[in-house]
Enzyme design. Structure first.
Site, PDB file in Angstrom:
ATOM      1  N   GLU A  40     -12.359   0.728  12.926  1.00 36.72           N
ATOM      2  CA  GLU A  40     -11.979   1.944  12.192  1.00 36.72           C
ATOM      3  C   GLU A  40     -11.862   3.148  13.129  1.00 36.72           C
ATOM      4  O   GLU A  40     -10.990   3.989  12.973  1.00 36.72           O
ATOM      5  CB  GLU A  40     -12.998   2.245  11.080  1.00 36.72           C
ATOM      6  CG  GLU A  40     -12.903   1.305   9.897  1.00 36.72           C
ATOM      7  CD  GLU A  40     -11.541   1.365   9.202  1.00 36.72           C
ATOM      8  OE1 GLU A  40     -10.862   2.397   9.275  1.00 36.72           O
ATOM      9  OE2 GLU A  40     -11.155   0.354   8.597  1.00 36.72           O
ATOM     10  N   GLY A  84      -6.519   7.053  24.298  1.00 39.27           N
ATOM     11  CA  GLY A  84      -6.457   8.480  23.983  1.00 39.27           C
ATOM     12  C   GLY A  84      -7.575   8.922  23.044  1.00 39.27           C
ATOM     13  O   GLY A  84      -8.402   8.117  22.609  1.00 39.27           O
ATOM     14  N   TYR A  85      -7.615  10.222  22.762  1.00 39.11           N
ATOM     15  CA  TYR A  85      -8.637  10.811  21.879  1.00 39.11           C
ATOM     16  C   TYR A  85     -10.023  10.307  22.277  1.00 39.11           C
ATOM     17  O   TYR A  85     -10.708   9.603  21.534  1.00 39.11           O
ATOM     18  CB  TYR A  85      -8.352  10.493  20.409  1.00 39.11           C
ATOM     19  CG  TYR A  85      -7.014  11.020  19.948  1.00 39.11           C
ATOM     20  CD1 TYR A  85      -6.845  12.359  19.616  1.00 39.11           C
ATOM     21  CD2 TYR A  85      -5.910  10.180  19.888  1.00 39.11           C
ATOM     22  CE1 TYR A  85      -5.618  12.845  19.223  1.00 39.11           C
ATOM     23  CE2 TYR A  85      -4.671  10.666  19.501  1.00 39.11           C
ATOM     24  CZ  TYR A  85      -4.531  11.991  19.172  1.00 39.11           C
ATOM     25  OH  TYR A  85      -3.311  12.477  18.784  1.00 39.11           O
ATOM     26  N   TYR A 123     -13.790   9.234   5.123  1.00 43.57           N
ATOM     27  CA  TYR A 123     -12.917   8.060   5.122  1.00 43.57           C
ATOM     28  C   TYR A 123     -13.581   6.895   5.867  1.00 43.57           C
ATOM     29  O   TYR A 123     -13.650   5.773   5.374  1.00 43.57           O
ATOM     30  CB  TYR A 123     -11.558   8.398   5.779  1.00 43.57           C
ATOM     31  CG  TYR A 123     -10.846   7.130   6.169  1.00 43.57           C
ATOM     32  CD1 TYR A 123     -10.150   6.401   5.224  1.00 43.57           C
ATOM     33  CD2 TYR A 123     -10.952   6.609   7.472  1.00 43.57           C
ATOM     34  CE1 TYR A 123      -9.557   5.192   5.549  1.00 43.57           C
ATOM     35  CE2 TYR A 123     -10.370   5.411   7.798  1.00 43.57           C
ATOM     36  CZ  TYR A 123      -9.672   4.706   6.838  1.00 43.57           C
ATOM     37  OH  TYR A 123      -9.119   3.501   7.171  1.00 43.57           O
ATOM     38  N   ASP A 141      -7.128   8.212   3.121  1.00 43.17           N
ATOM     39  CA  ASP A 141      -6.579   8.751   4.368  1.00 43.17           C
ATOM     40  C   ASP A 141      -5.110   9.067   4.104  1.00 43.17           C
ATOM     41  O   ASP A 141      -4.660   8.988   2.956  1.00 43.17           O
ATOM     42  CB  ASP A 141      -6.763   7.759   5.533  1.00 43.17           C
ATOM     43  CG  ASP A 141      -5.928   6.500   5.354  1.00 43.17           C
ATOM     44  OD1 ASP A 141      -5.373   6.289   4.247  1.00 43.17           O
ATOM     45  OD2 ASP A 141      -5.814   5.716   6.313  1.00 43.17           O
ATOM     46  N   CYS A 195       4.749   0.862   1.656  1.00 43.12           N
ATOM     47  CA  CYS A 195       4.915   2.238   1.174  1.00 43.12           C
ATOM     48  C   CYS A 195       4.838   3.195   2.367  1.00 43.12           C
ATOM     49  O   CYS A 195       4.000   4.086   2.442  1.00 43.12           O
ATOM     50  CB  CYS A 195       3.829   2.554   0.137  1.00 43.12           C
ATOM     51  SG  CYS A 195       4.215   4.014  -0.845  1.00 43.12           S
ATOM     52  N   CYS A 202      10.376  -0.579  -1.759  1.00 44.48           N
ATOM     53  CA  CYS A 202       9.916  -0.608  -3.157  1.00 44.48           C
ATOM     54  C   CYS A 202      10.231  -1.929  -3.850  1.00 44.48           C
ATOM     55  O   CYS A 202       9.486  -2.364  -4.729  1.00 44.48           O
ATOM     56  CB  CYS A 202      10.535   0.543  -3.931  1.00 44.48           C
ATOM     57  SG  CYS A 202      10.096   2.143  -3.234  1.00 44.48           S
ATOM     58  N   CYS A 205       7.395  -4.182  -3.374  1.00 45.83           N
ATOM     59  CA  CYS A 205       6.080  -3.599  -3.680  1.00 45.83           C
ATOM     60  C   CYS A 205       5.440  -4.288  -4.887  1.00 45.83           C
ATOM     61  O   CYS A 205       6.072  -4.404  -5.946  1.00 45.83           O
ATOM     62  CB  CYS A 205       6.245  -2.109  -3.937  1.00 45.83           C
ATOM     63  SG  CYS A 205       4.707  -1.325  -4.446  1.00 45.83           S
TER      64      CYS A 205
HETATM   65  S1  SF4 Z   1       7.234   1.433  -5.549  1.00 49.89           S
HETATM   66 FE1  SF4 Z   1       5.548   0.889  -4.213  1.00 49.89          FE
HETATM   67  S2  SF4 Z   1       6.435   1.119  -2.138  1.00 49.89           S
HETATM   68 FE2  SF4 Z   1       7.781   2.206  -3.572  1.00 49.89          FE
HETATM   69  S3  SF4 Z   1       7.042   4.305  -3.512  1.00 49.89           S
HETATM   70 FE3  SF4 Z   1       6.054   3.299  -5.238  1.00 49.89          FE
HETATM   71  S4  SF4 Z   1       4.109   2.593  -4.433  1.00 49.89           S
HETATM   72 FE4  SF4 Z   1       5.419   3.044  -2.685  1.00 49.89          FE
END
Ligand code: SF4
Length: 386
Positions: A40, A84-85, A123, A141, A195, A202, A205
């Site tokens: 993480e 880095g960081y 987080y 996050d 996403c 999408c 998704c």
């Molecule tokens: S459909 Fe799924 S991938 Fe598309 S914007 Fe919505 S959450 Fe994101």
């Protein structure tokens, strides 16, 4: 926000997708809280592909929390060099020391104790504790916030006003209490793989039927672009001494960390081993000018550098070094765009400077150096027939 049977279906779809399509990552093959913590921390601001070799190497060298505490800071930084960081590595070692001193060497499973460790914020605590201990804590996050904002069609700056808190509430509501670790990873995986900030996929998704932004055709408008801090241009000049054995001189890191001094040279060099370097006061010289100028005639940057080197290391002597301008290097540190003008100086013997090290220019790997210092070394090696 989803409730009842819709929420049940949303969770089922996302977890089933994660089970089937999750990437095989080294930190997903372990339940060791230390390894999960390390992953993480390394993944903050860094891509997964870049982290994997560092993660494996770090665990080989430091297989336990106790092992980190016994190592000199330099060894920890050396294994971090390139990621880095570097404050992340320093915090990791400081936190490890506290864990050994206060918690018997085991990463605490309690949220308040985890949050008290250096480098651990909300987080990171939620991610480690949910994945390693099954604690019911939802992560939030940038990736997860983007997914949530699109699901709810939330417009505007996600960090403005109460919005971040509202997003945290939304993340808490969606959290699957039976599988909080998998749930958090599934949300992060969705943000990282489908996403994405640009061109989200999408059609693939698993939760697209619940997505308000998709229904409204405004996916590309969320999240709204944040106003970036203006880039600050910083110009540095560095001197690369080289002796007949192709060894060079590096100076040690500075321990000083003063918030008011953020632009001091050691901070720009990540407080690691570095070439003698100055920040140019008069804007330096352009690379074009440096390259096209008579190489034996010091440019404005070279003059400043020479004065600095004389004052700092050869007090009272008037030096007659030949400074050869090298190809300049660019480097970005958060909002700073650094241009560094390196100069090569061939010397029969490296100057004696307290605390410095003589190292082969072609191999600086025995001490921790920043990416900027590596770039300077590469620039010098281009000029040097080794
Ligand atoms: S459909 Fe799924 S991938 Fe598309 S914007 Fe919505 S959450 Fe994101």
């Amino acid at each position: 926000m989803l409730t009842g049977p819709e929420l049940v279906r949303f969770r089922k779809n996302l977890l089933a997708w994660f089970k089937k399509f999750q990437r095989d990552l080294p930190w997903r093959r372990t339940s060791d809280p230390y390894a999960i913590w390390l992953s993480e921390i390394m993944l903050q601001q860094t891509r997964v592909a870049a982290v994997i070799p560092y993660f494996d190497r770090f665990l080989q060298h430091f297989p336990t929390i106790e092992a980190i505490t016994k190592a000199p800071e330099e060894d920890v930084l050396r294994l971090w060099a390139g990621l880095g960081y570097y404050s992340r590595a320093r915090n990791l070692q400081n936190a490890a020391r506290r864990i050994v001193a206060l918690h018997g060497g085991a990463f605490p499973s309690d949220e308040a104790r985890a949050l008290a460790l250096p480098g651990i914020g909300n987080y990171t605590a939620a991610a480690i504790l949910s994945i390693a201990f099954g604690k019911k804590l939802a992560v939030l996050d940038g990736n997860v916030a983007r997914v949530l904002a699109r699901l709810e069609a939330i417009r505007g700056d996600l960090r403005a006003g109460n919005r971040w808190r509202e997003l945290q509430n939304a993340a808490n509501t969606l959290l699957d209490h039976k599988h909080p670790g998998d749930w958090n990873q599934a949300m992060m995986e969705l943000g990282a793989t489908l996403c994405t900030p640009r061109a989200p996929q999408c059609l693939l998704c698993p939760v697209n039927e619940f997505c308000e932004a998709r229904k409204q055709g405004i996916v590309d408008l969320i999240p709204e672009k944040r106003k970036k801090r203006d880039t600050v241009q910083v110009q540095l000049a560095a001197i690369v001494f080289v002796d007949p054995k192709a060894r060079t001189l590096l100076l040690p890191s500075s321990k000083k960390v003063a918030p008011a001094d953020k632009d001091d040279v050691p901070a720009l060099l990540s407080r690691m081993w570095h070439f003698p370097t100055i920040q140019l006061s008069g804007g330096g010289t352009s690379a074009k000018n440096a390259q096209s100028s008579n190489r034996s005639k010091p440019t404005p940057a070279a003059n400043e550098l020479l004065q600095f080197v004389e004052a700092k290391y050869f007090s009272g002597l008037k030096l007659r070094f030949m400074l050869l301008p090298l190809k300049h290097v660019h480097h970005a540190v958060t909002y700073r765009a650094i241009t560094l003008f390196p100069f090569l100086v061939r010397v029969p013997m490296l100057p004696r400077v307290a605390g410095s090290k003589a190292l082969p220019l072609a191999n600086l790997g025995s001490v921790p150096v920043s990416n900027l210092t590596r770039k300077v070394a590469r620039s010098a090696l281009l000029e040097l027939p080794l």
